[in-house]
Design an enzyme around this catalytic site. Structure first.
Site, PDB file in Angstrom:
ATOM      1  CE  LYS A 145      -3.962   1.983   2.547  1.00  0.00           C
ATOM      2  NZ  LYS A 145      -4.855   1.825   3.718  1.00  0.00           N
ATOM      3  CB  SER A 158      -8.204   3.640   2.717  1.00  0.00           C
ATOM      4  OG  SER A 158      -7.319   3.007   3.641  1.00  0.00           O
ATOM      5  CB  SER A 176      -8.396   0.832   5.644  1.00  0.00           C
ATOM      6  OG  SER A 176      -9.076   2.060   5.615  1.00  0.00           O
TER       7      SER A 176
END
Lengths: 493, 105, 486
Positions: free
Chosen positions: A92, A167, A191
């Protein structure tokens, strides 16, 4: 409305890639398959699908190839015992990678290359993992759909008109689309779990402190945890095992010893499971159904399954949307145009700060900075921030009371399957409510796992959430694996 | 929208004040919008205010860890050139910023 | 206005008013590394060479607390008679370019030390409200104008100092004069140096003082409105700033005007304070608990281990020990001895049998000129020297010369005396010598015999000259006395 089609797993139809990471690692270590070949599969799949899906902000073709060659070389030289030898992994884009841009999908960091590696990156490299690229996300991890990214939204691999969740939408989508077998994300209020659920993959939010946060660009420091994505429970468990280590650079790091002392040897037939009943009324039918089905399977194995009303959890989301923005408002103050990242010139420092931040941050980030600044400001602190901290105690106490009675709790991960792109982005409140079931876990610091369970509305995947007390990952993984094996809609490719 | 203004928990004036603290600026219509959005969000979560929390301690950390300390031993610092490379403006090996105090009027 | 305030005598301007001062002293701790990272805590290094992700506030970095900094803070707390408490860290949020994270990590409602006091040499006590740990900021160099921040066109920031550990010591508003403020800071400085917490170098910014000053009519119980004067970096600035500010405030009140609560800057050149534009116009620091640091809960055994020797290091203790041995009447000399760190030499020598008054005098008058060298004197050698002098084996003059030698060589005083030919003259040759001086100075001798005692010093001087200082003054006096009565 369009409907979902299950995307192929990593390596499907591309040579002799086994279906689990541990099998693949064994082949690599024996020299039967080369890290370079595996990387080639990954890069090829990315080339084929990511133009449309947009799960990567950056793909590291050359660096990854170099790393793969190194792994192959050490194996040829006489063995390499890295637990992730030659396994491509996606990171990420809020986890620092030395010399490699780390943008948090924000304009303000669009060109920033950290001079250091996050502790988890150092660890992954030492275990032989090959970092393939940095994945798209909601800007600074603020969002539940990956639509607030400065680089444009990621699409759900099952149906490209839908969101992947967020997210960590890029990481979830990259695994779901078979571009990589593993990815890491971060989970502040859901997330990891929510996008895992929406993309039909496994995601784990570990106990707070189990995985080092050093090098994770902070959103809400007391809630953030790094965790794994994989296409099956075993792979996710393997990655978690690599990620769980004590780190002297993180004062909140717990250390492995506490993790291993988790209650691994519980007999499923004596297991007590609580379904969080007050979550069910506002869940979509398929999500409700997944819980009912899982309960039946567990009961068939002899577990005792009950419904339990933990009404305190209903206050969690309100507390979360005070605490997380409050911490974020402070964490994101440093993006001021002085030391790194974007600068927009101004006549004096204050004007430069304001112009930089106003141009550099997107709408959702500014909204949360405003909310958090307000909640901490004089005159409102007690009513908002302090009250939220007390609610946090209330939530944790309520969980712990439930864990006095149950070994673990069960709920849907998300109230709905993946929703259409653009459908919530204009209405922040409705977006916030998609994390209703995942947020309480972060407030308590507890672990939870999302495991795919059945297919729901519009043929989109449904995720089941297993929640447990602090450091109960081993138990959650064990039960999740059982449910995975008994999933009524098992992946068969 | 404008007729809703006085119903907002966070008025436009408040938005401007908070924005100043956060070093953000909003155009007039943006401030109006933010005022209404933040008010909607806080109103929705208003139930939190009615919870009796008298006997609850505020929680800052979820885990019960204390006394995490490091020995007073030096470790490698970063190479200055590498750090200054990502700085927006540099002079004399320092970070260059515009004047700190505003020009006197 | 500044000139008026300077010219008016202190008494005129302040008649009827009482000064009230509270001091905030920022002390940089003498650690190897910074508060939350392993970068060196070194004054004067090349700019931006002691920086890392943590002290530069890079995204993703996390603080880890320096154990030594905590221990030094506990020592300070103990030295200031504070309770050493469980504590935690908060974030103080405001934007400033020399603060890498745009918040400062500091202790807020749970400081490590609270409720103490500092005893001054005059035995007055000033309350210490708290002494907490926090991180320092970087340093800005202002370019353009005169180099002052207000006129600068741009600034250059060096983060070497960012994250250096500080203890902020906050006094109660119990200081009542600029002299007392000075004595407080001086005493505090000795304590900080004695405990090893600080190098005490005000000129390098190791100690920085902010003064909260107000005035009130004599007899009033209520406090007046206070102004905070920032960054006073010498004792002279401290006293002058307080006096200027007190007179300014008294003048305002006398003229029926109000004192505005504000932060002021003291200018050493003009010797005046002026209103400072505030760093953050609306001071709303939005303190909240630092989530990246865990609570600090020192247990009793750790506190004991770290602070058990503190009492004996304190200047107040040292003064007390010496005056009980030598006598209360030498208070000023004792304070000076403690200040220059030679109290132990005297204390140990007296304990070993040296004459107290003589030892005190030799140290204050001779050794104190080179305190560093004097602190290396072997107590036994020093005691021997004092004994040689008190038993008349050395004259006072000889003793002083031998002591000077002892500061640069490690030889025994007897050896040095021998080398210098300072063996005591025998009575006969001394008597001959005195007689010779009287012969040569008949007129003066006559005046002495007639009762002019002042001549005695002259005669003594002449004997000293002719014996090249080898004579013992006391014995010379005795001989002269005998010759007079003959």
């Amino acid at each position: 409305m369009s409907s979902g089609i299950r995307p192929p797993r990593f390596g499907a139809g591309k040579g002799q890639i086994p279906s689990t990471v541990s099998e693949l690692v064994k082949l690599v270590q024996k020299g039967e398959i080369k890290a370079q070949e595996i990387l080639e599969v990954s890069l090829q799949t990315i080339a084929e699908s990511d133009g449309e899906i947009n799960s990567f902000n950056l793909v590291l073709h050359e660096q990854a190839l170099e790393d793969a060659k190194k792994v192959d070389a050490s194996i040829a030289k006489g063995g390499f015992s890295g637990r992730l030898a030659g396994i491509p992994i996606a990171i990420k884009d809020n986890i620092c990678t030395r010399g490699i841009s780390t943008t948090c999908s924000s304009k303000i960091l669009a060109n920033w290359k950290p001079p250091y590696d996050a502790s988890v990156i150092t660890k992954l490299k030492s275990e032989g993992a090959i970092i393939v690229g940095k994945t798209n996300m909601d800007e600074f991890a603020m969002g539940s759909s990956t639509e607030t990214s400065f680089f444009g939204p990621t699409k759900n691999p099952w149906d490209k008109e839908r969101v992947p969740g967020g997210s960590s939408g890029g990481s979830a989508a990259a695994v779901a689309a078979g571009m990589v077998p593993l990815a890491i994300g971060s989970d502040t209020g859901g997330s990891i779990r929510q996008p895992a659920s929406l993309c039909g993959v496994v995601g784990i939010k570990p106990t707070y402190g189990l995985v080092s946060r050093y090098g994770l660009v902070a959103f809400a420091s007391s809630l953030d945890q790094i965790g794994p994505f994989a296409s099956c429970v075993d792979d996710a468990a393997l990655l978690l095992d690599v990620l769980a280590f004590h780190d002297e650079k993180d004062s909140t790091s717990l250390g492995r010893d506490r993790y291993q002392s988790g209650n691994v040897n519980i007999d499923v037939s004596s297991l007590k499971v609580g379904i969080i009943s007050n979550f069910l009324p506002n869940a979509a039918e398929s999500c409700h159904q997944a819980v009912t089905d899982a309960a039946r399977v567990l009961a068939n194995f002899g577990a005792k399954v009950d419904e339990v009303d933990i009404k305190e959890l209903d206050y969690a989301i309100a507390a979360y949307y005070i605490i997380a923005p409050a911490e974020a408002s402070s964490n994101l103050a440093r993006f001021d145009g002085v030391r790194y990242g974007l600068r927009v010139d101004g006549a004096d420092v204050e004007e430069m700060n304001i112009k930089t931040r106003t141009e550099g941050f997107g709408v959702e980030v500014k909204r949360r900075i405003m909310l958090g600044t307000y909640a901490l400001s004089a005159g409102y602190y007690d009513a908002y921030y302090l009250q939220a901290q007390k609610i946090r105690t209330l939530v944790k106490d309520a969980f712990n009371k439930a864990y006095g009675k149950y070994d673990l709790l069960l709920s849907p991960t998300s109230p709905t399957v993946a929703f259409p792109l653009g459908s919530k982005v204009a209405d922040p409140l409705s977006m916030y409510l998609s994390d209703l079931y995942t947020i309480p876990t972060n407030l308590a610091g507890h672990p939870a796992i999302s495991v795919p369970y059945g297919i729901g509305e519009d043929d989109m995947p449904v995720g089941l959430q297993l929640l447990g007390p602090a450091l109960s990952e081993s138990l959650l993984i064990k039960v999740a694996k059982m449910l995975e094996e008994n999933n009524t809609d098992k992946q068969d490719n | 929208m404008p007729e809703d203004l006085d119903k907002n928990l966070i008025g436009k004036d408040e938005v401007i004040k908070v924005a100043k603290l956060a070093r953000l600026s909003f155009e007039d219509d943006e401030a109006t919008k933010i005022s209404s959005e933040l008010s909607t969000i806080l109103k929705h979560f208003e139930a939190m205010q009615s919870v009796n929390t008298e006997n609850l301690a505020p929680m800052a950390h979820s885990m019960d860890v204390t006394n995490v300390l490091r020995e007073d031993e030096a470790t490698m610092s970063l190479e200055r050139d590498e750090v200054l490379l990502s700085a927006p403006a540099v002079s004399e090996n320092r970070f260059l910023v515009p004047r700190i105090l505003k020009e006197e009027e | 206005m500044a000139q008026d305030l300077l010219n008016s005598s202190k008494d005129d301007a302040l008649t009827g008013f009482e000064i009230v001062v509270g001091l905030e002293v920022h002390c940089e701790l003498l650690t190897q590394t910074k508060l939350f990272c392993g970068c060196r805590n070194n004054f004067g290094d090349e700019p931006n060479t002691n920086i890392c992700p943590v002290c530069l506030g890079l995204p993703g970095s996390l603080p880890v607390l320096n154990k030594r900094a905590v221990e030094l803070a506990m020592k300070i707390g103990k030295a200031l008679n504070c309770e050493i408490l469980p504590s935690s860290f908060h974030r103080k949020n405001y934007f400033y370019p020399d603060m890498p994270k745009d918040f400062q990590i500091s202790q807020y409602d749970q400081p490590i030390n609270a409720n103490g006091y500092l005893e001054l040499p005059d035995k007055s006590k000033v309350g210490v409200v708290r002494a907490h740990i926090e991180e320092d900021t970087g340093k800005s160099l202002h370019i353009g104008g005169s180099g002052r921040i207000a006129e600068a066109s741009k600034s250059l920031v060096d983060y070497n100092r960012a994250g250096v550990p500080l203890v902020e010591i906050v006094s109660a508003p119990e200081i009542r004069s600029s002299e007392q403020a000075k004595a407080y800071v001086q005493e505090l400085r000795y304590i900080l140096v004695a405990t090893g917490a600080s190098d005490g170098r005000m000129e390098e910014g190791s100690l920085r003082v902010d003064a909260n000053v107000s005035v009130r009519p004599v007899g009033s119980k209520e406090f007046g409105t206070r102004c905070e004067i920032k960054n006073l970096n010498s004792l002279r600035s401290l006293t002058q700033a307080i006096e200027y500010e007190a007179r300014r405030q008294a003048g305002l009140i006398r003229d029926g005007k109000k004192v505005t609560q504000e932060t002021r800057h003291y200018n050493e050149v003009t010797n005046a304070t002026s209103s400072m534009r505030s760093k953050e116009e609306a001071n709303d620091y939005r303190y909240f608990p630092e989530p990246d640091l865990v609570p600090l809960v020192p247990d009793a055994s750790w506190i004991e281990e770290i602070t058990s020797d503190i009492q004996s290091l304190l200047p107040a203790t040292k003064r007390r020990n010496l005056s009980s041995l030598i006598g209360e009447e030498y208070q000023d000399q004792i304070s000076l001895l403690v200040e220059i760190g030679l109290d132990e030499l005297v204390l140990d020598s007296v304990k070993a049998g040296a004459d107290a008054k003589l030892a005190l005098n030799r140290v204050i008058n001779e050794a104190a000129r080179e305190p560093e060298k004097a602190s290396r004197l072997a107590v036994k050698d020093f005691v021997d020297l004092i004994n040689m002098e008190s038993s008349n084996k050395l004259s006072a003059t000889q003793s002083k010369v031998v002591l000077q030698e002892m500061l640069t060589s490690s030889d025994h005083p007897a050896e040095i005396a021998k080398r210098l030919g300072f063996e005591q003259m025998d009575q006969d040759s001394l008597q001959d010598n005195v007689r010779g001086v009287i012969e040569a100075n008949q007129a003066e001798w006559g005046r002495y015999l007639a009762g002019d005692e002042k001549v005695l010093q002259f005669l003594l001087g002449q004997v000293m000259r002719s014996t090249k200082g080898r004579a013992n003054g006391k014995e010379v006096m005795e001989i002269i006395g005998r010759l007079k009565s003959n």
